[in-house]
Design an enzyme around this catalytic site. Sequence first.
Site, mmCIF file in Angstrom:
data_model
loop_
_atom_site.group_PDB
_atom_site.id
_atom_site.type_symbol
_atom_site.label_atom_id
_atom_site.label_comp_id
_atom_site.label_asym_id
_atom_site.label_seq_id
_atom_site.Cartn_x
_atom_site.Cartn_y
_atom_site.Cartn_z
ATOM 1 N N SER A 13 -29.066 33.532 -27.586
ATOM 2 C CA SER A 13 -28.208 32.749 -27.336
ATOM 3 C C SER A 13 -26.517 33.627 -27.373
ATOM 4 C CB SER A 13 -27.908 31.548 -28.233
ATOM 5 O OG SER A 13 -27.672 31.951 -29.450
ATOM 6 N N LEU A 88 -33.301 48.684 -37.201
ATOM 7 C CA LEU A 88 -32.477 49.499 -37.585
ATOM 8 C C LEU A 88 -31.769 50.680 -36.526
ATOM 9 C CD1 LEU A 88 -30.120 50.470 -40.006
ATOM 10 C CD2 LEU A 88 -31.737 52.219 -40.526
ATOM 11 N N ASN A 103 -22.181 44.766 -33.491
ATOM 12 C CA ASN A 103 -22.986 43.808 -34.107
ATOM 13 C C ASN A 103 -22.267 42.416 -34.397
ATOM 14 O OD1 ASN A 103 -25.618 42.996 -34.922
ATOM 15 N ND2 ASN A 103 -25.083 43.175 -37.110
ATOM 16 N N HIS A 105 -22.808 39.420 -37.216
ATOM 17 C CA HIS A 105 -23.551 39.086 -38.562
ATOM 18 C C HIS A 105 -23.183 37.700 -38.669
ATOM 19 C CE1 HIS A 105 -25.875 39.758 -41.885
ATOM 20 N NE2 HIS A 105 -24.971 39.237 -42.586
HETATM 21 C C1 GRF Z 1 -27.247 35.189 -34.752
HETATM 22 O O1 GRF Z 1 -27.220 34.407 -35.974
HETATM 23 C C2 GRF Z 1 -26.832 36.755 -35.178
HETATM 24 O O2 GRF Z 1 -25.597 36.730 -35.890
HETATM 25 C C3 GRF Z 1 -27.854 37.430 -35.989
HETATM 26 O O3 GRF Z 1 -29.252 36.754 -35.399
HETATM 27 C C4 GRF Z 1 -28.643 35.491 -34.717
HETATM 28 C C5 GRF Z 1 -29.228 35.688 -33.168
HETATM 29 O O4 GRF Z 1 -29.367 34.717 -32.420
HETATM 30 N N1 GRF Z 1 -27.631 38.570 -35.943
HETATM 31 P P1 GRF Z 1 -29.478 34.745 -30.698
HETATM 32 O O5 GRF Z 1 -30.711 35.252 -30.429
HETATM 33 O O6 GRF Z 1 -28.251 35.245 -30.304
HETATM 34 O O7 GRF Z 1 -29.423 33.004 -30.487
#
Ligand code: GRF
Length: 223
Positions: A13, A88, A103, A105
């Site tokens: 997403s 990683l 990235n 998070h």
């Molecule tokens: C998100 O919450 C991102 O922060 C984390 O994994 C999730 C990925 O969601 N690292 P999507 O695949 O982008 O829907």
Amino acid sequence: MRNLAVLASGGGSNLQAILDHLATLGADAPARVALVVSDRAGAFALERARARGIPAVHLPRTAPADALEQTLVEHEAHLVALAGYLRLIPAGVVRRWAGSILNIHPALLPAFGGHGMYGHHVHDAVLAAGARLSGATVHFVNEQFDRGAIIAQWPVPVRQDDTADTLAQRVLRVEHRLYPWCVEAVARGAVRLGEDGKVQGAVPYDFPRFGVEGPRHPFVPDP
Ligand code: GRF
């Protein structure tokens, strides 16, 4: 125009949010998604890419150690955005694309990050700690999980009746706003990683103005 590679293990997403944002910028977009990579063959992120004619590459865990680097080189990636990518990043890739890998998070780093802190594990830990505030963090990637220089953050309140799922959804809505802006800012060169390891420049965002999912920023007056 910068070639952006998006790496994703799941639904993608955030990839979608980046695609939508770059499409909105039209001719003014500083980057285009030139490649999507996943370590999971069934990742919906790969489907999203294929549907748009974007090269979609599955790199299984058994792929040679340098497979990611080779793939990025082959597709002439200038920038890399990790969007829910669970592996990683090899040190060689971190070095070669230093200051060009981002990235996102789903918590306010440096809390609730590091090895094993992904998906619901992050939100479970936030709830178990009784934290009143969580949020989203975008950072440059270095050799350690979730430890690179922070580019931008956005707070999200933790509610009394939250489950890991409800909190994840609230944070994800914020991620979809914050991440595309950060990708754009880095692609434009408005934000960079300095020689000293610190972030130079700032992402032009203002959470009160863009509809706050959480509390208003204490230092920004109401609009
Ligand atoms: C998100 O919450 C991102 O922060 C984390 O994994 C999730 C990925 O969601 N690292 P999507 O695949 O982008 O829907």
